[in-house]
Design an enzyme around this catalytic site. Sequence first.
Site, short mmCIF file in Angstrom:
data_model
loop_
_atom_site.label_atom_id
_atom_site.label_comp_id
_atom_site.label_asym_id
_atom_site.label_seq_id
_atom_site.Cartn_x
_atom_site.Cartn_y
_atom_site.Cartn_z
CG HIS A 160 -28.18 -3.64 -11.75
ND1 HIS A 160 -29.24 -2.97 -10.88
CD2 HIS A 160 -28.16 -4.16 -12.19
CE1 HIS A 160 -29.96 -3.80 -10.11
NE2 HIS A 160 -29.58 -4.86 -11.35
CD GLU A 197 -31.15 -2.12 -13.52
OE1 GLU A 197 -30.52 -2.95 -14.36
OE2 GLU A 197 -31.58 -3.10 -12.64
O1 BG6 Z 1 -27.16 -9.73 -7.86
P1 BG6 Z 1 -26.76 -9.07 -8.93
O2 BG6 Z 1 -26.20 -10.73 -9.70
O3 BG6 Z 1 -25.80 -8.64 -8.79
O4 BG6 Z 1 -27.57 -8.81 -10.19
C1 BG6 Z 1 -28.79 -8.14 -9.09
C2 BG6 Z 1 -30.08 -8.30 -9.87
O5 BG6 Z 1 -30.37 -7.72 -11.37
C3 BG6 Z 1 -31.23 -7.52 -11.12
O6 BG6 Z 1 -31.97 -7.03 -12.74
C4 BG6 Z 1 -32.35 -8.94 -11.75
O7 BG6 Z 1 -33.20 -9.35 -12.40
C5 BG6 Z 1 -32.03 -9.74 -10.33
O8 BG6 Z 1 -32.13 -10.62 -10.40
C6 BG6 Z 1 -30.38 -9.53 -10.19
O9 BG6 Z 1 -29.91 -10.64 -8.67
#
Ligand code: BG6
Length: 281
Positions: free
Chosen positions: A151, A253
């Site tokens: 990510h 990602e």
């Molecule tokens: O805030 P996190 O849990 O690290 O996730 C990051 C983001 O990841 C994305 O993939 C989601 O669609 C979002 O909703 C999310 O906020």
Amino acid sequence: MEKHLHELESPTSKALVSDYGAQVAQWTPNSTETSVLWTSNLADFSPSAPIRGGIPVMFPWFNAGRFPGLAPKHGFARFAHWNFEGESSDSTSTTATWTLKSADLEGLNGPEHFTYQFEARYEVTVGEDLNVRFHVENLTDEEFSFELALHTYFRIGDIENVQVEGVDGLDACNPFLSPEHFSQEGPLVNPVGIDRVFYESKPVEIVDPVLNRRVRISATNASNMIVWNPAETGAAGIPDMEDQEYRQMICVEAGRIYDQAVNLAPGESFELAYRVQCLPL
Ligand SMILES: O=P(O)(O)OC[C@H]1O[C@@H](O)[C@H](O)[C@@H](O)[C@@H]1O
């Protein structure tokens, strides 16, 4: 520097990686002053939570899972303490390796939803480019399936003056708006607030006239790319991110999510490789 943080250095770039989540937080080529990967001004580098930014590893599910309801969000791997196995260098690059086994998960939330025996290995190589490899082996006597995403948060000059090129014609969906698929037309232009899943993984480029560079992202064995920017409203709901910081970041990602989850037979392994290059405009 805190004990769980490792600085990897090569003649052409350096990186900062945490044992927690095996999370690459920064990658800085000598040619740039700041990390190509973005971290929030509010990022907490302590073991208490994943760092907001860099490359969180999402495994063995994405978001709440493809049969929603799983917690923690995006799987337990990014909350786990990974074992640092050491690093080695040659004349052009440095590689460090971390491992995570099912036996290392005691005390974490989430493994109750994924009770299989596995061993994951994560290699981070810094050199001219940043290369990471996620490898997982099924050590159980039955098949298991998992989702995976790297990510990655990239630093950009301004979300309202950037394009993601290379996505034209890809099968796409905005899963939080509608289950309908469509064919992506052209690049993503100034994509404030985007949350788009692509069902193919091709090399793409973040073209950034403000920082005067192109960041090229390519992956091997990925079936999905996900592009995300929270916009101001989303950022306001994220405690470790300033409301206006959405302007300086975009996530591009690569992974295997939803119906493109990986099914792994006993004794088999799977590897996803992900490469980042920082190029002049
Ligand atoms: O805030 P996190 O849990 O690290 O996730 C990051 C983001 O990841 C994305 O993939 C989601 O669609 C979002 O909703 C999310 O906020």
